[in-house]
Enzyme design. Structure first.
Site, PDB file in Angstrom:
ATOM      1  N   ASN A 103      -3.723  -3.212  -2.651  1.00 59.32           N
ATOM      2  CA  ASN A 103      -3.672  -4.298  -1.679  1.00 59.32           C
ATOM      3  C   ASN A 103      -2.294  -4.951  -1.734  1.00 59.32           C
ATOM      4  OD1 ASN A 103      -4.442  -5.837   0.439  1.00 59.32           O
ATOM      5  ND2 ASN A 103      -5.598  -7.333  -0.727  1.00 59.32           N
ATOM      6  N   THR A 156       0.916  -1.114   0.000  1.00 60.91           N
ATOM      7  CA  THR A 156       0.000   0.000   0.000  1.00 60.91           C
ATOM      8  C   THR A 156       0.963   1.171   0.000  1.00 60.91           C
ATOM      9  OG1 THR A 156      -1.732  -1.225   1.108  1.00 60.91           O
ATOM     10  CG2 THR A 156      -1.688   1.123   1.554  1.00 60.91           C
ATOM     11  N   GLY A 195       1.368  -1.360   4.852  1.00 59.54           N
ATOM     12  CA  GLY A 195       1.742  -2.488   5.719  1.00 59.54           C
ATOM     13  C   GLY A 195       0.602  -3.396   6.121  1.00 59.54           C
ATOM     14  N   GLY A 196      -0.491  -3.426   5.333  1.00 56.94           N
ATOM     15  CA  GLY A 196      -1.587  -4.346   5.665  1.00 56.94           C
ATOM     16  C   GLY A 196      -2.049  -4.112   7.095  1.00 56.94           C
TER      17      GLY A 196
END
Ligand code: GLY
Length: 570
Positions: free
Chosen positions: A402, A382, A474-475
């Site tokens: 994503n 991201t 970083g999710g």
């Protein structure tokens, strides 16, 4: 550290020979020779983003009379060209704005599930989750929101859109030199680019890419020109929509003309909460950050964390237990509030946060109910950027495909990557997504629904004026990294560089482990293990960007050392 890419001489010759009359004079940056600056200061404005060319373009737009919103739009469009792994027009994101007049604005341009999507679309006949389909290729893509989001931002901009998009068009058409890491990333994804595409994308180079090669993206330039000339319709209707729908039909994709035409960005009510003497502005649902960040800040507010000291075992344990509690709620309660009744008020009240900490036990590891263990992968692409201008406007943007390069599918003839955001839904209760996060009904797939996100673009006010602008990719680690960065500055009083670059850690309830970066101190790991924690070393966590506005008016922009991220100012 200043890294100079001296590729200009041979590449400019090659470029001139290949491209005849083209020149780069319309571009405010030299795409064949650029520097990566990790920390800059200025008094007129600053941008910090994942790529030096994008940051420089943002500053150039401010020098031409644009405000921070103009600069953010131009930076985002430039990132879609020079940072294909996450910069995008085929994905979505969130923008948090604090205008100099004191208004707060949050714009949601998160992708949506197509109209024919359904709850069990990624389950096989036996009910097993097929994460390959939610993570790669055409069926993984949600309806893109980025372009709609940019046009929503235009309400607050000063310059014409044509001026803001032109640098991106020039970069795509004339090319720019690749850094070593971008060349490596493109090469590393070559097999997937071949596997998940019906038309071989420009990202595949026989023999491979190397640092200093020029990447030209003519199809993308043409798409950007259609957007320049026709506005949002240049993406959601007409030729670009036709190319997207044709691409869908050539494989197993389901995005339709109506899905594209009906997409709308939404201005949401910003999340604003107090922390000691600060005020924090962040993104509401479908960002989980708008719930988790206030929860975590409230849980730490009355704790003597400053006394414990930065990265002491005590401080890390406390923050881990806070993160565990917040992420347990994420898995159970959070999803698109337009579709599911989320108990937002309760989850974000200080009383609830304090209640949650009642069973906190210093020196002893807590425990998560391990119904399902997940695996955190390295693919967390991201991207985040911040802008601040001389009039006091602040913009914090996190945007995403994503995974790295999203679904890996490029729209044939249109030159841009599609997201694989459908994997951010809970495709089956209890089945971890690519970040190891699990979810429930709240985040189940439904037509037109937005998938839950971790993106947490944030602005902190001090004395009611912007003090910090922060965020990271970083999710699921995004919210914990923003939390740690704020605590690093506001409690531990670290310098901005240290707050950004010192090793980070992450706990997300399940799996019940503390993940730490390689540089995380060994002695602290040992102490945590003695308390009963499982401590696992993993790849780097996030790429945090911070702009700090000091009381003397000096704007400090700091880019994370973990990537090619760069700051620019004037
Ligand atoms: N796709 C990452 C996120 O939205 O959290």
């Amino acid at each position: 550290m200043k890294v100079l890419f001296l590729y200009s001489f041979p590449l400019v010759l090659l470029f001139t020979a290949c491209s005849g009359t083209r020149s780069t004079t319309s571009l405010p940056v030299n795409p064949y020779e650029y520097t990566i600056q990790k920390k800059v200061t200025g008094t007129n404005g600053a941008v910090v983003s994942a790529h030096p060319l994008a940051s420089e373009i943002g500053v150039a737009i401010m020098k031409q009379g644009g405000n921070a919103i103009d600069a953010a739009i131009a930076t985002q469009l430039a990132l879609a060209v020079v940072y294909p792994g996450a910069g995008n027009i085929g994905g979505g994101g969130f923008t948090v704005i604090r205008l100099a007049n004191g208004s707060n604005i949050t714009i949601d341009y998160r992708e949506k599930a197509p109209a024919t999507a359904h709850r069990d679309m990624y389950l096989d006949k036996s009910g097993n989750a097929q994460t390959e389909l939610s993570q790669n290729g055409h069926l993984a893509a949600g309806v893109p929101g980025t372009i709609a989001g940019l046009f929503d931002c235009m309400k607050y901009a000063r310059l014409p859109f044509k001026k803001l998009i032109q640098p991106a068009i020039d970069l795509a058409e004339k090319g720019f030199v690749l850094t070593a890491s971008e060349a490596k990333n493109l090469n590393g994804n070559k097999d997937e680019f071949i596997k998940y595409n019906t038309v071989t994308p420009v990202f595949v180079k026989p023999g491979g890419w190397k640092a200093g090669d020029t990447l030209v993206q003519q199809d993308l330039a043409n798409t950007l020109k259609r957007i320049r000339d026709n506005g949002a319709k240049g993406f959601y209707e007409g030729e670009t929509a036709r190319l997207i729908v044709e691409e869908m039909k050539r494989a197993n994709g389901i995005i339709s003309y109506d899905d594209l035409k009906n997409y709308e960005a939404k201005e949401r009510e910003p999340v604003v909460f107090g922390y000691k003497t600060y005020k924090i502005i962040t993104m509401p649902l479908p960002s989980s950050g708008g719930i988790l960040l206030p929860q975590m800040m409230y849980m730490i507010e009355d704790q003597p964390v400053k006394q414990y000291g930065f990265q002491s075992a005590q401080a890390v344990q406390l923050m881990t237990e806070i993160e565990r509690r917040a992420y347990a709620d994420r898995a159970k309660y959070l999803g698109d509030a337009d579709f599911y009744k989320v108990p937002v008020k309760k989850l974000t009240s200080k009383a609830y946060a304090l209640e949650r900490m009642k069973d906190y036990n210093a020196q002893t590891a807590g425990s998560s109910q391990t119904t399902q263990a997940g695996v955190i992968t390295e693919s967390e692409e991201t991207t985040h950027f911040n802008v601040y201008d001389k009039n006091g406007n602040a913009v914090s943007v996190t945007t995403t495909l994503n995974g790295s390069y999203g679904s890996k599918t490029v729209v044939g003839g249109a030159g841009f990557l599609l997201n694989n955001e459908m994997d951010d839904f809970s495709i089956k209760p209890g089945v971890p997504n690519m970040y190891g996060a699990i979810g429930a009904d709240a985040n189940a797939i439904a037509p037109g629904k937005r998938m839950l996100s971790s993106m947490t673009p944030t602005i902190v006010l001090k004395d009611n004026k912007p003090f910090l602008i922060a965020g990271t990719p970083g999710g699921t680690t995004i919210t914990t990294s923003v939390f740690q960065t704020l605590v690093n500055i506001m409690e531990f009083e670290l310098s901005t560089e240290d707050a950004v670059n010192k090793p980070k850690f992450h706990h997300q309830w399940l799996p019940d482990e503390i993940f730490v970066e390689a540089e995380f101190p060994q002695a602290v790991r040992q102490q945590l293990k003695q308390m009963g924690y499982k401590v696992t070393q993993r790849s780097s966590i996030g790429r945090t960007e911070v702009i700090r506005i000091n009381a003397n008016g000096v704007i400090e922009a700091v880019a994370d050392n973990r990537g090619d991220d760069a700051a620019a100012s004037y």
